[in-house]
Design an enzyme around this catalytic site. Structure first.
Site: not given
Ligand code: GLA
Length: 480
Positions: A232, A295
């Site tokens: 990520d 997200d």
């Molecule tokens: C980001 C990602 C999410 C999750 C969070 C974890 O927002 O897009 O899917 O993994 O980080 O902190």
């Protein structure tokens, strides 16, 4: 006759006879450890067997778990079989031992939307057990993925401290006392385990990242036995702030290259929210699926907001279909139906039954990874029935791996189609509007149609089929 149909109905509803589900094709890398739990419904005990299972793999007849080492390069046409007191069933599984993995969209579960960073060894163990006891594993759900929150959070009163051991290797936080034991326990169910980290100095929730430790961290994940890595972006932009394609690709090229050489099949989820049109290059850097957007989130507690997020992200996948296919998939984020964090509270998703069906239908049509975000210990019967609709899952897992695209749009009414391996087509009649509406599917000649939510053959139609579709609803058809 009446009795017979009652019997057929009873058997169908209670699933007494065995039925094998799951993908019909499985990619794996020669020499790497192999693990596959045959997804099968029906009254237990079921006795499993397999024809033409390659040497090096063994099947436990009581659990249906196939384990061992992936055979040398080749294609192995295996027939899986399941038998119980009520009957028997078989299904073909083509094991392709070459380089590619994730030949169908991965199916599983992730910690993020049920707990955010507040995860523990115990929570993960409970969810893995529920993956089996709820029956989800019998329909093909496999991955149990830890998201953010498992390692050291520098400066945190409870989870702080040295983020690495003197040799530079990663440390877990006190809520994960023995990662290897946790992964072993996930594997003992025949399930697979996923881990999460950022290529930057810190993860999105500010835990230790992998920057300058990439190879060492991957070795740690391999030693623990992980089968999946979500990588990520998060703080990586602080180190490489220029918004260039080169910077976007850099961390994924590095980790993707290392993963290809790893002595385990590790599914690579490149998560960077779609920057630099990741769908155009996610595959070439070794990604098996790439998040195409931000997200999907339930940060808001307003029902309307959440549905509009699902609608926007889900239908927004249009145009990216040519980049999806066996080994590499567009990822519109997790499936949030059932109990998930709404705001900061765990509770039922604020989605109607029709919206939940549309969500699952759309992700299936999109050949998106089916990664659940809900608490698997709290699945209500309606949600469970949606998540375990094998006819819909079969669309998602179809071996051709073609992501659906719209063939007709009329305001909020959309007809989407995808070609399937058996020569048929999956057709979804979507109503994105807030009033029920009649949606028409048009085709040349005549077609036999089956309704995949009602499990019903509808008969033969000439040139068109129209159905009343509820607000935010769907009618999902198989057409041949
Ligand atoms: C980001 C990602 C999410 C999750 C969070 C974890 O927002 O897009 O899917 O993994 O980080 O902190």
């Amino acid at each position: 006759m009446k009795h017979l149909s009652l019997l057929v109905f009873t058997l169908a509803v209670f699933g007494q006879e065995p039925a094998i589900h799951g993908p019909k094709i499985l990619g794996t890398r020669p020499g790497n450890p192999f693990l596959y739990r045959i997804p099968a419904t029906g009254a237990r005990p079921i006795t499993f067997s397999a024809r033409h299972l390659p040497a090096g793999l063994t099947l436990d007849p009581a659990t249906g778990i196939i384990a061992g080492a992936t055979p040398r390069a080749g294609t192995y046409n295996v027939t899986l079989r399941a038998r119980n007191g009520q009957g028997k069933s078989s299904r073909k599984l083509r094991i392709v031992a070459a380089g590619a993995i994730a030949l169908t969209p991965p199916m599983g579960w992730s910690t993020w939307y049920m707990a955010y960073e507040n995860i523990t060894d115990q929570l993960v163990r409970e969810q893995a057990a529920a993956m089996v006891s709820s029956g989800l594993a019998d329909h093909g759900y496999t991955y149990i993925n830890l998201d953010d929150g498992w390692n050291i959070k520098p400066g945190d009163p409870k989870r702080g401290g040295p983020a690495r051991n003197p040799d530079g290797s990663l440390r877990t936080n006190p809520d994960f006392p023995d990662m290897k034991a946790l992964v072993d326990s996930i594997h003992s169910h025949g399930l697979k385990a996923g881990i999460y980290i950022s290529p930057g100095p810190l993860t999105c929730a500010k835990y230790e990242g992998s920057l300058n430790h990439e190879s060492q961290d991957l070795n740690t994940f391999v030693a623990w036995g992980f089968d999946f890595l979500k990588y990520d972006w998060c703080s990586y932009g602080r180190v490489f702030p220029d918004k260039t394609l080169e910077n976007y690709k850099r961390p994924y090229i590095l980790m993707g290259g290392l993963l290809k050489q790893a002595p385990r099949d590790i599914v690579f989820n490149t998560c960077q929210y779609g920057m630099g049109n990741v769908w155009e290059w996610g595959r070439e850097v070794g990604g098996n699926y790439w998040r195409t957007t931000g997200d999907i989130s339930l940060g808001s507690t307003k029902t309307a907001d959440f549905w509009s997020s699902v609608d926007k992200i889900g239908f927004g996948q249009q145009g990216k279909e040519k980049f999806a296919g066996p080994g590499g998939w567009n990822d519109p984020d997790n499936i949030l139906i059932g109990h998930v964090l709404v705001g900061q509270t765990l509770g039922p998703t604020p989605l109607s039954l029709d919206e939940r069906k549309t969500y699952f239908s759309l992700w299936s049509m999109l050949a998106a990874p089916l990664v659940l975000g809900s608490d698997l210990t709290k699945l209500d019967p309606e949600t469970l029935a949606i998540l375990t609709n094998d006819e819909v899952i079969d669309i998602n897992q179809d071996s051709l791996g073609i992501q659906a695209a719209p063939i007709r749009k009329d305001g909020p009414l959309e007809v989407w189609s995808r070609k399937l391996d058996d020569g048929a087509e999956a057709i979804a009649l979507f109503n994105r509007g807030s009033q029920p509406a009649r949606v028409t599917y048009e085709f040349p000649g005549s077609r036999r149609l089956r309704d995949l939510w009602h499990h019903k053959d509808l008969g033969k139609f000439k040139r068109s089929y129209a159905a009343e579709v509820p607000a935010h609803g769907v009618v999902l058809l198989k057409s041949r």
